[in-house]
Write a protein that holds these residues in place. Structure first.
Motif, PDB file in Angstrom:
ATOM      1  N   VAL A 187      24.977  -5.593-152.693  1.00  0.00           N
ATOM      2  CA  VAL A 187      23.723  -5.534-152.319  1.00  0.00           C
ATOM      3  C   VAL A 187      22.709  -5.264-153.379  1.00  0.00           C
ATOM      4  CG1 VAL A 187      22.683  -3.450-150.928  1.00  0.00           C
ATOM      5  CG2 VAL A 187      24.946  -4.127-150.404  1.00  0.00           C
ATOM      6  N   LEU A 188      23.090  -4.682-154.457  1.00  0.00           N
ATOM      7  CA  LEU A 188      21.877  -4.674-155.466  1.00  0.00           C
ATOM      8  C   LEU A 188      21.560  -6.008-155.986  1.00  0.00           C
ATOM      9  CD1 LEU A 188      20.326  -2.712-157.256  1.00  0.00           C
ATOM     10  CD2 LEU A 188      22.168  -3.124-159.032  1.00  0.00           C
ATOM     11  N   PHE A 189      22.684  -6.822-156.129  1.00  0.00           N
ATOM     12  CA  PHE A 189      22.171  -8.170-156.565  1.00  0.00           C
ATOM     13  C   PHE A 189      21.319  -9.006-155.347  1.00  0.00           C
ATOM     14  CE2 PHE A 189      23.454 -12.934-156.012  1.00  0.00           C
ATOM     15  CZ  PHE A 189      22.962 -13.283-157.059  1.00  0.00           C
ATOM     16  N   ALA A 190      21.883  -8.953-154.087  1.00  0.00           N
ATOM     17  CA  ALA A 190      21.012  -9.604-153.085  1.00  0.00           C
ATOM     18  C   ALA A 190      19.471  -9.066-152.932  1.00  0.00           C
ATOM     19  CB  ALA A 190      21.754  -8.955-151.697  1.00  0.00           C
ATOM     20  N   LEU A 191      19.393  -7.660-153.210  1.00  0.00           N
ATOM     21  CA  LEU A 191      18.119  -7.155-153.084  1.00  0.00           C
ATOM     22  C   LEU A 191      17.144  -7.531-154.361  1.00  0.00           C
ATOM     23  CD1 LEU A 191      18.993  -3.415-152.260  1.00  0.00           C
ATOM     24  CD2 LEU A 191      17.363  -5.195-150.892  1.00  0.00           C
ATOM     25  N   MET A 192      17.925  -7.699-155.463  1.00  0.00           N
ATOM     26  CA  MET A 192      17.346  -8.391-156.660  1.00  0.00           C
ATOM     27  C   MET A 192      16.903  -9.680-156.391  1.00  0.00           C
ATOM     28  SD  MET A 192      19.788  -6.612-159.691  1.00  0.00           S
ATOM     29  CE  MET A 192      18.471  -7.016-161.140  1.00  0.00           C
ATOM     30  N   VAL A 193      17.606 -10.710-155.764  1.00  0.00           N
ATOM     31  CA  VAL A 193      17.100 -11.870-155.566  1.00  0.00           C
ATOM     32  C   VAL A 193      15.977 -11.930-154.237  1.00  0.00           C
ATOM     33  CG1 VAL A 193      17.993 -13.978-154.313  1.00  0.00           C
ATOM     34  CG2 VAL A 193      19.397 -12.765-155.996  1.00  0.00           C
ATOM     35  N   VAL A 194      16.391 -11.036-153.507  1.00  0.00           N
ATOM     36  CA  VAL A 194      15.213 -10.812-152.278  1.00  0.00           C
ATOM     37  C   VAL A 194      13.970 -10.519-153.125  1.00  0.00           C
ATOM     38  CG1 VAL A 194      14.393  -9.657-150.207  1.00  0.00           C
ATOM     39  CG2 VAL A 194      16.706 -10.302-150.550  1.00  0.00           C
ATOM     40  N   TRP A 195      13.703  -9.436-153.915  1.00  0.00           N
ATOM     41  CA  TRP A 195      12.614  -9.050-154.480  1.00  0.00           C
ATOM     42  C   TRP A 195      12.138 -10.217-155.434  1.00  0.00           C
ATOM     43  CZ3 TRP A 195       9.037  -5.898-153.296  1.00  0.00           C
ATOM     44  CH2 TRP A 195       8.287  -5.194-154.108  1.00  0.00           C
ATOM     45  N   TRP A 196      12.724 -10.903-156.225  1.00  0.00           N
ATOM     46  CA  TRP A 196      12.312 -12.023-157.048  1.00  0.00           C
ATOM     47  C   TRP A 196      11.792 -13.057-156.127  1.00  0.00           C
ATOM     48  CZ3 TRP A 196      14.319 -16.898-157.035  1.00  0.00           C
ATOM     49  CH2 TRP A 196      13.835 -17.934-157.917  1.00  0.00           C
ATOM     50  N   ALA A 197      12.414 -13.596-155.158  1.00  0.00           N
ATOM     51  CA  ALA A 197      11.869 -14.651-154.372  1.00  0.00           C
ATOM     52  C   ALA A 197      10.783 -14.086-153.509  1.00  0.00           C
ATOM     53  CB  ALA A 197      13.083 -14.910-153.376  1.00  0.00           C
ATOM     54  N   TRP A 198      10.856 -12.919-153.101  1.00  0.00           N
ATOM     55  CA  TRP A 198       9.532 -12.419-152.231  1.00  0.00           C
ATOM     56  C   TRP A 198       8.170 -12.714-153.305  1.00  0.00           C
ATOM     57  CZ3 TRP A 198       7.631 -11.439-147.838  1.00  0.00           C
ATOM     58  CH2 TRP A 198       6.248 -10.730-147.781  1.00  0.00           C
ATOM     59  N   HIS A 199       8.392 -12.375-154.554  1.00  0.00           N
ATOM     60  CA  HIS A 199       7.262 -12.355-155.201  1.00  0.00           C
ATOM     61  C   HIS A 199       6.837 -13.801-155.817  1.00  0.00           C
ATOM     62  CE1 HIS A 199       5.860  -8.317-155.242  1.00  0.00           C
ATOM     63  NE2 HIS A 199       7.289  -7.955-155.343  1.00  0.00           N
TER      64      HIS A 199
END
Length: 184
Positions: A121-133
């Motif tokens: 979950v942490l990795f997925a959220l890190m990817v989402v946050w990076w991709a979002w920005h």
């Protein structure tokens, strides 16, 4: 009974199991190097990578300058931590089959089974946050969605980072207890 790295009947059982798996085209992993188990080395990788990933997640969630500076490095750090978890748990399961059973060891292995979901979950959220920005913010026109993502994802990142960090500390402590409570 000898030390866990001495050859035992379990090693012979492992060889029989390895031959059985090989006939099915599956290569088992012998988690040792030079006759010593790899678990301590891989555990130290995990014990460093998970807290670094958790700290990175908190920093990029709360500090925009750090998020811009780290960019794709943040999810890469998360990926290293994520990959380290199954390596540590698989080598630990291999070592557990060759170790004395104890309540402390069982607690350690039970706790270790819970780290992969936290890191996933942490990795997925890190990817989402990076991709979002990187891609999402500019593409989204609605201020409501930008605000919702800008609040929800950082909160989830921080909560998940804390969960992963606490879990890795508990796992490490339980592992140390299981090793050192038997005199090393």
């Amino acid at each position: 009974m000898g030390r866990f790295w001495e050859h035992t009947s379990q090693d012979r059982e492992w060889c029989v199991c390895a031959r059985s798996l090989a006939t099915k085209g599956i290569a088992p992993v012998n988690w040792q190097l030079g006759g010593l188990p790899l678990h301590p080395l891989l555990v130290h990788l995990t014990a460093v990578a998970v807290p670094v990933a958790a700290l990175t997640a908190v920093v990029v969630a709360l500090w925009p300058a750090a998020r811009r500076w780290l960019a794709v490095g943040s999810p890469i750090i998360g990926l290293v931590a994520l990959v380290s978890v199954p390596l540590a748990t698989s080598s630990g399961e291999w070592l557990e089959a060759r170790s004395h059973e104890s309540a402390a060891l069982q607690r350690h292995t039970d706790l270790a089974d819970g780290l992969l979901p936290w890191m996933g979950v942490l990795f997925a959220l890190m990817v989402v946050w990076w991709a979002w920005h990187r891609f999402g913010v500019a593409a989204v026109r609605g201020a409501g969605l930008r605000r919702a993502v800008g609040i929800a994802v950082p909160v989830l990142l921080v909560v998940t980072a804390i969960g992963a960090g606490v879990d890795v500390v508990l796992i490490g402590h339980a592992g140390a207890v299981s090793v050192w409570s038997h005199g090393g």
